[in-house]
Scaffold this active site. Sequence first.
Site, PDB file in Angstrom:
ATOM      1  N   ASN A 110       0.825  -1.215   0.000  1.00 22.12           N
ATOM      2  CA  ASN A 110       0.000   0.000   0.000  1.00 22.12           C
ATOM      3  C   ASN A 110       0.860   1.268   0.000  1.00 22.12           C
ATOM      4  O   ASN A 110       0.512   2.277  -0.603  1.00 22.12           O
ATOM      5  CB  ASN A 110      -0.925   0.024   1.219  1.00 22.12           C
ATOM      6  CG  ASN A 110      -1.903  -1.137   1.213  1.00 22.12           C
ATOM      7  OD1 ASN A 110      -1.933  -1.909   0.251  1.00 22.12           O
ATOM      8  ND2 ASN A 110      -2.680  -1.274   2.265  1.00 22.12           N
ATOM      9  N   HIS A 156     -15.852  36.675 -30.558  1.00 24.49           N
ATOM     10  CA  HIS A 156     -17.013  35.966 -31.122  1.00 24.49           C
ATOM     11  C   HIS A 156     -16.710  35.483 -32.547  1.00 24.49           C
ATOM     12  O   HIS A 156     -17.616  35.373 -33.360  1.00 24.49           O
ATOM     13  CB  HIS A 156     -18.260  36.863 -31.142  1.00 24.49           C
ATOM     14  CG  HIS A 156     -18.509  37.553 -29.843  1.00 24.49           C
ATOM     15  ND1 HIS A 156     -19.283  37.017 -28.843  1.00 24.49           N
ATOM     16  CD2 HIS A 156     -18.045  38.735 -29.361  1.00 24.49           C
ATOM     17  CE1 HIS A 156     -19.301  37.840 -27.805  1.00 24.49           C
ATOM     18  NE2 HIS A 156     -18.555  38.887 -28.088  1.00 24.49           N
ATOM     19  N   SER A 277      -5.577  13.940 -48.672  1.00 21.45           N
ATOM     20  CA  SER A 277      -6.824  13.180 -48.711  1.00 21.45           C
ATOM     21  C   SER A 277      -6.672  12.051 -49.718  1.00 21.45           C
ATOM     22  O   SER A 277      -6.050  12.228 -50.761  1.00 21.45           O
ATOM     23  CB  SER A 277      -7.967  14.107 -49.131  1.00 21.45           C
ATOM     24  OG  SER A 277      -9.040  13.355 -49.657  1.00 21.45           O
ATOM     25  N   LYS A 283      -6.284  18.466 -51.295  1.00 23.56           N
ATOM     26  CA  LYS A 283      -6.304  18.703 -49.860  1.00 23.56           C
ATOM     27  C   LYS A 283      -4.926  18.667 -49.194  1.00 23.56           C
ATOM     28  O   LYS A 283      -4.090  17.841 -49.503  1.00 23.56           O
ATOM     29  CB  LYS A 283      -7.201  17.670 -49.163  1.00 23.56           C
ATOM     30  CG  LYS A 283      -8.649  17.738 -49.566  1.00 23.56           C
ATOM     31  CD  LYS A 283      -9.333  18.997 -49.070  1.00 23.56           C
ATOM     32  CE  LYS A 283      -9.476  18.967 -47.610  1.00 23.56           C
ATOM     33  NZ  LYS A 283     -10.726  18.870 -46.995  1.00 23.56           N
ATOM     34  N   ASN A 285      -4.392  18.767 -45.247  1.00 20.42           N
ATOM     35  CA  ASN A 285      -5.202  18.852 -44.024  1.00 20.42           C
ATOM     36  C   ASN A 285      -4.344  18.987 -42.755  1.00 20.42           C
ATOM     37  O   ASN A 285      -3.297  18.357 -42.655  1.00 20.42           O
ATOM     38  CB  ASN A 285      -6.070  17.595 -43.890  1.00 20.42           C
ATOM     39  CG  ASN A 285      -7.116  17.516 -44.992  1.00 20.42           C
ATOM     40  OD1 ASN A 285      -7.614  18.530 -45.459  1.00 20.42           O
ATOM     41  ND2 ASN A 285      -7.428  16.299 -45.415  1.00 20.42           N
ATOM     42  N   GLU A 290      -5.488  18.731 -35.538  1.00 20.58           N
ATOM     43  CA  GLU A 290      -6.791  18.157 -35.179  1.00 20.58           C
ATOM     44  C   GLU A 290      -6.629  17.067 -34.130  1.00 20.58           C
ATOM     45  O   GLU A 290      -7.449  16.928 -33.218  1.00 20.58           O
ATOM     46  CB  GLU A 290      -7.490  17.596 -36.421  1.00 20.58           C
ATOM     47  CG  GLU A 290      -7.980  18.702 -37.349  1.00 20.58           C
ATOM     48  CD  GLU A 290      -8.421  18.202 -38.717  1.00 20.58           C
ATOM     49  OE1 GLU A 290      -8.956  19.010 -39.477  1.00 20.58           O
ATOM     50  OE2 GLU A 290      -8.220  17.017 -39.031  1.00 20.58           O
ATOM     51  N   TYR A 317      -6.635   2.350   2.496  1.00 16.16           N
ATOM     52  CA  TYR A 317      -6.423   1.774   1.171  1.00 16.16           C
ATOM     53  C   TYR A 317      -7.603   0.898   0.757  1.00 16.16           C
ATOM     54  O   TYR A 317      -8.152   0.144   1.566  1.00 16.16           O
ATOM     55  CB  TYR A 317      -5.125   0.933   1.150  1.00 16.16           C
ATOM     56  CG  TYR A 317      -4.870   0.326  -0.218  1.00 16.16           C
ATOM     57  CD1 TYR A 317      -4.208   1.051  -1.198  1.00 16.16           C
ATOM     58  CD2 TYR A 317      -5.338  -0.947  -0.539  1.00 16.16           C
ATOM     59  CE1 TYR A 317      -4.011   0.518  -2.467  1.00 16.16           C
ATOM     60  CE2 TYR A 317      -5.139  -1.484  -1.804  1.00 16.16           C
ATOM     61  CZ  TYR A 317      -4.482  -0.746  -2.759  1.00 16.16           C
ATOM     62  OH  TYR A 317      -4.288  -1.276  -4.005  1.00 16.16           O
ATOM     63  N   LYS A 325      -3.563   4.472 -11.610  1.00 11.76           N
ATOM     64  CA  LYS A 325      -2.324   4.673 -12.363  1.00 11.76           C
ATOM     65  C   LYS A 325      -2.527   4.816 -13.863  1.00 11.76           C
ATOM     66  O   LYS A 325      -1.832   5.568 -14.518  1.00 11.76           O
ATOM     67  CB  LYS A 325      -1.358   3.524 -12.066  1.00 11.76           C
ATOM     68  CG  LYS A 325      -0.724   3.672 -10.692  1.00 11.76           C
ATOM     69  CD  LYS A 325       0.122   2.492 -10.311  1.00 11.76           C
ATOM     70  CE  LYS A 325      -0.707   1.309  -9.879  1.00 11.76           C
ATOM     71  NZ  LYS A 325      -1.589   1.571  -8.705  1.00 11.76           N
TER      72      LYS A 325
END
Length: 458
Positions: A110, A156, A277, A283, A285, A290, A317, A325
């Site tokens: 422990n 915005h 792509s 493309k 990308n 991302e 414990y 973990k």
Amino acid sequence: MAKLWGGRFEGKKMDPQVLEFTSSLDVDKVLTRYDCAGSKAHVAMLEKCGYLSRDEKRLIISALDDFMLDFENNSIDLEKYEDIHSAVQDYVESKAPEAAKKMRTGVSRNEQVVSDVRLYCKDSVVKIEGLIKGLQKELVALAKKNLDVIIPGYTHLNRAQPVLFSHLIMAYVEMLDRDRARVLDAGKRCDISVMGSGALAGSALALDRKFVANKLGFASLSSNSIDSVSDRDFMIEFIAALSIAAVHLSRISEDFILYSTSEFGFLDIGEAYCTGSSLMPQKKNPDVLELIRGKAPRIIGALNSILVLLKGLPHSYNRDLQEDKKYLFESVEVAGSILSIMTALVGTVRLVAERAGSALKDEFIYATDLAEYLVAKGVSFKDAHMIVGGMIKHCVERGINISDLSITEIKGFSREFGEDIYGYLNCEMSVEMKKTEGSTNPDLVEKEISAWEKRLRK
Ligand code: ARG
């Protein structure tokens, strides 16, 4: 397979499913190095305190060294063990059977597991702190390279006021610095030795806790044995700090993704950090960005999971704690990988100043500057806001820019406007006029950049 318990059992074999279900080895093998170091420190302390002979200590320590070597060469079959502590014990028993019987004197898994995790956290804090710093340096270099380039600043996601691109980039440096501070701060709470706490109550043996703490390089000793085996908030703090950093990296990714679209077109991300792509030949990308955005939720999810794991547990414990973990390791791993790939990617970012320039042709972005022009001439801000608002409405209705208005027309909105008003429809002028500390004024941003260069050199 040797277990660390069994005396009170009648000797019926454990259902193999139970071993598979309860084993944590797959996760806690990450802790092997720390577990061996912890055992070595404990054994050295046992000898010092008279519970082991010098020979017994020597035999155990050399078996522990061999274990590490065999572990690194992948020559230990770890699968059959309940946890890393059992695997280590079994190995030492096979090398030095008699001495090994005394090795676990006054020590519980422990506390061992907490001690191991604390050592892991200490190392990880250093690693993550270094990675954050590396990213900050790369960002400062990007800001410096593009010090004077102006882009529209957004609120915005609508054009708001002109800002220096470097000012935006330095905002990231500031955010990351708070992340770094949070990680280091969490590190302080990891740097505490729990060894000597036993299973929960401490020990009736005359163990030297300070000796073990010193050997393992901990800064101080925990002061309550129940807390020692129950506390996981040092981990939660670290994961929380990583979660915030992940949110930051995700937001930076989002900015870069947006600004590199053909709609914005302000940024070009190095080809080596983009993908194509399979269908659309045109493309390029931003998949890396991302995925930084897409991996951040793993850390945020881990934080949520560990909080939920802890919230209903009685002291001290409980085996549930074994599940902690994987959240920690995954968080550290993901944080490390997103930080290092972001750092490499930032080095390839190129600013397309012409595109930023054409986005600034829309003169409505100077509306706030025009209102402040009137304020400087003594008009109240409320009136100034209305006057400029009226001018903008007039232009919107006619589909024209502010500079298309004649001075007579402009004076029609306020007599306080002078011929110099046209000079204010200029992005350099706009940023140079900013005065407040921390604003987008080029002199201030330049100073900020050199101050950060100095700070990050240390
Ligand atoms: N594998 C456990 C954990 O990771 C440590 C062992 C404690 N086991 C026990 N039955 N007391 O938390």
